[in-house]
Design an enzyme around this catalytic site. Structure first.
Site, PDB file in Angstrom:
ATOM      1  N   GLU A 377       0.835  -1.194   0.000  1.00 55.60           N
ATOM      2  CA  GLU A 377       0.000   0.000   0.000  1.00 55.60           C
ATOM      3  C   GLU A 377       0.876   1.253   0.000  1.00 55.60           C
ATOM      4  O   GLU A 377       1.805   1.367   0.813  1.00 55.60           O
ATOM      5  CB  GLU A 377      -0.898   0.035   1.242  1.00 55.60           C
ATOM      6  CG  GLU A 377      -1.851  -1.142   1.364  1.00 55.60           C
ATOM      7  CD  GLU A 377      -2.487  -1.247   2.743  1.00 55.60           C
ATOM      8  OE1 GLU A 377      -3.631  -1.725   2.809  1.00 55.60           O
ATOM      9  OE2 GLU A 377      -1.845  -0.860   3.741  1.00 55.60           O
ATOM     10  N   CYS A 378       0.605   2.168  -0.899  1.00 51.88           N
ATOM     11  CA  CYS A 378       1.170   3.517  -0.907  1.00 51.88           C
ATOM     12  C   CYS A 378       2.705   3.515  -0.846  1.00 51.88           C
ATOM     13  O   CYS A 378       3.361   3.306  -1.861  1.00 51.88           O
ATOM     14  CB  CYS A 378       0.564   4.332   0.225  1.00 51.88           C
ATOM     15  SG  CYS A 378       0.678   6.118  -0.027  1.00 51.88           S
ATOM     16  N   GLY A 379       3.289   3.738   0.315  1.00 49.16           N
ATOM     17  CA  GLY A 379       4.743   3.712   0.427  1.00 49.16           C
ATOM     18  C   GLY A 379       5.323   2.372   0.025  1.00 49.16           C
ATOM     19  O   GLY A 379       6.408   2.303  -0.565  1.00 49.16           O
ATOM     20  N   LEU A 381       4.002   0.462  -2.235  1.00 58.40           N
ATOM     21  CA  LEU A 381       3.930   0.482  -3.695  1.00 58.40           C
ATOM     22  C   LEU A 381       5.161   1.166  -4.282  1.00 58.40           C
ATOM     23  O   LEU A 381       5.741   0.690  -5.268  1.00 58.40           O
ATOM     24  CB  LEU A 381       2.657   1.212  -4.137  1.00 58.40           C
ATOM     25  CG  LEU A 381       2.543   1.616  -5.611  1.00 58.40           C
ATOM     26  CD1 LEU A 381       2.502   0.384  -6.506  1.00 58.40           C
ATOM     27  CD2 LEU A 381       1.305   2.482  -5.829  1.00 58.40           C
ATOM     28  N   THR A 479      -1.008  -0.810  -4.493  1.00 58.13           N
ATOM     29  CA  THR A 479      -2.127   0.127  -4.604  1.00 58.13           C
ATOM     30  C   THR A 479      -1.897   1.351  -3.735  1.00 58.13           C
ATOM     31  O   THR A 479      -1.211   1.287  -2.706  1.00 58.13           O
ATOM     32  CB  THR A 479      -3.445  -0.558  -4.197  1.00 58.13           C
ATOM     33  OG1 THR A 479      -4.510   0.386  -4.249  1.00 58.13           O
ATOM     34  CG2 THR A 479      -3.370  -1.125  -2.780  1.00 58.13           C
TER      35      THR A 479
END
Length: 506
Positions: A377-379, A381, A479
């Site tokens: 997730e986010c970081g 990714l 994501t």
């Protein structure tokens, strides 16, 4: 699963806006009560990780997020009951202004959480350069929704005794509710800020000292005993009926056409009981796994990757996984694992160190090529991507997904998301509707993907590119959308299922 509906005393600490000091006061009250032996169950209204991390440190126990956008009202209430059951008192820190929500009805607001749980509200008033106007604002909040029990206030950023007395006298005259404390302006270095909130506690070397400082402030300037007694007394007030405490909403269910609130199955779970169709909660629980056969899921966790909801980690364990923390900032080798979960954080503050750990990056890529399930997730990714460029300097990442990232000075994606699963993938059935949130400063500099590799169609939010999110290649899923497993239980079941398959095949 339903939990005991025994009434737990508690309060919601709210403000008139974001940035008015309610986090520091929430930390101080929590830590000060803990110091005298009161077991405080902390909660954060909304999806914020940073405030929740600080509250967890202050309380000495996990802080859980309560969010009626990502979850149904039943799910939010169950989370509150489950995670406060063994506490003496629950403390919920609100977000933004008390009545601020996603629409004109105020849905998802702090006030709606207070009404849902029948908890009193203590308003933190930033009194900077204001006296009588504070009473006018407070009176407006009291009358705006009479079903919200505003039982008192804490004055913040007062300039001195004269200023304090003027505000108190006006509140007594016009509002007739208690002032539980009056806090002067604090030194900024005690609680440095980053992005939209406090610096993550894991990045703050003096985190424990800051918590102690907040507790000292609370003991000195807040009537902690009076506040506690008021919460106990408020818990004896019978809950109002839902029909009388919740204003009507105008959202219509897409499947059945009935008027719904935010807890409509269609909105929260992806399908409507009347209309049929898929729901993310239909995934059958994994049968009991013998201890010796339980898969090991590596959790990438350190000061670069620290954004995890405790619900998500607990859900993986409840689904049968053994969790093992791994730090790419410290470890050169990846221990034997059957899957990896990578949360968000601020990899940009550790980009050079992550890039220098070539051994870890190469091992992670090799494992991905072999089919290791990875959910990021986010970081996380970003770390799966090719590179991260900061101020003209490019740092190598894991090169698993062909994406190059840069960093903007302002948020690129910020707010709630709603995504529809449109492509086959290891973690979510096609057709599932998920709700989450995104908050990022990173942007896409270059990307190479095929249409069937973008699993999410964004119905709300920005995503990775062109209203698409959920980049899935090999057995790897990255994501920008963060989800809460207490609202999307199929994710943890799928994660453990993939880990079991990898374990038996390797």
């Amino acid at each position: 699963m339903q939990y005991s509906n025994k009434k737990i005393p508690g309060l919601v600490i709210a403000g008139l806006r974001g940035g008015n000091g309610k986090t520091v006061i929430s930390l101080g009250v929590t830590a000060a009560w803990r110091d005298i032996g009161i077991n405080v169950a902390p909660f954060k209204k909304g999806p914020d990780y940073i405030d929740a991390g600080w509250l967890s440190k202050a309380a000495g126990r996990s802080c859980y997020n309560l969010d009626t956008f990502m979850c149904s009202t039943d799910q939010a209430e169950n989370s509150f009951l489950k995670n406060s059951a063994m506490a003496d008192i629950a403390l919920i820190e609100g977000n933004r202004g008390l009545y601020d929500g996603i629409d004109i009805q105020g849905r998802t607001s702090t006030a709606e959480i207070a009404k849902l749980l029948n908890l009193p509200v203590v308003l933190v008033l930033d009194c900077t350069k204001s006296t009588r106007t504070m009473a006018a604002l407070l009176l407006g909040c009291i009358h705006f929704d009479p079903h919200v029990n505003i039982m008192g206030v804490i004055l913040n950023r007062v300039a001195g005794k004269r200023h304090e007395n003027k505000v108190k006298d006006n509140i007594k005259q016009f509002c007739n509710i208690p002032v539980f404390g009056s806090v002067p302006k604090l030194k900024a270095e005690d609680f440095p800020e980053r992005h939209m909130g406090l610096v993550p506690s894991a990045e703050h070397e003096l985190a424990l000292e800051s918590i102690k400082a907040a507790a000292r402030v609370a003991r000195k300037y807040i009537d902690l005993d009076g506040l506690y007694r008021a919460c106990i007394n408020a818990s004896k007030i019978p809950a109002a009926s839902l029909s009388s405490s919740t204003p009507p909403h105008n959202t219509l269910c897409e499947k059945c056409g009935q008027k719904t609130s935010m807890d409509c199955d269609t909105v929260a779970d992806g399908s409507c009981g009347k209309g049929g169709g898929k729901t993310q909660l239909q995934t059958a629980p994994i049968p009991h796994i013998p201890k010796q056969e339980r898969p090991i899921i590596g959790v990438i966790r350190d000061s670069a990757f620290q954004f995890y909801y405790p619900d998500n980690l607990e859900s993986l364990e409840e689904s049968g996984a053994i969790l093992q923390e791994i730090s790419p900032l410290k470890a050169s080798d990846i221990p034997p694992v059957d899957a990896i979960y990578m949360g968000g954080g601020f990899p940009e503050t550790h980009a050079a160190q992550l890039a220098d750990n070539e051994s870890f990056r190469n091992q992670l890529k090799a494992l991905a090529m072999k089919g290791l399930p990875i959910y990021a997730e986010c970081g996380g990714l970003i770390f799966l991507g090719k590179s991260l460029t900061l101020d003209g300097v490019t740092y190598a990442m894991s090169d698993i997904l062909p994406v190059s990232f840069g960093l903007s000075k302002r948020p690129v994606g910020h707010g709630y998301t709603q995504v529809r699963v449109i492509q086959k993938n290891p973690f979510f059935p096609r057709g599932t509707l998920l709700r989450g949130h995104e908050f990022r400063y990173s942007h896409i500099m270059d990307i190479d993907y095929r249409e069937n590799e973008m699993v999410f169609a964004m119905e709300r939010g920005k995503g990775i590119i062109d209203k698409k999110d959920g980049f899935c290649r090999y057995n790897v899923f990255g994501t920008y959308t963060h989800t809460l497993s207490s609202c999307a239980s199929s994710w943890s079941h799928a994660m453990v299922k993939q880990a079991l398959q990898y374990k038996t095949q390797k």
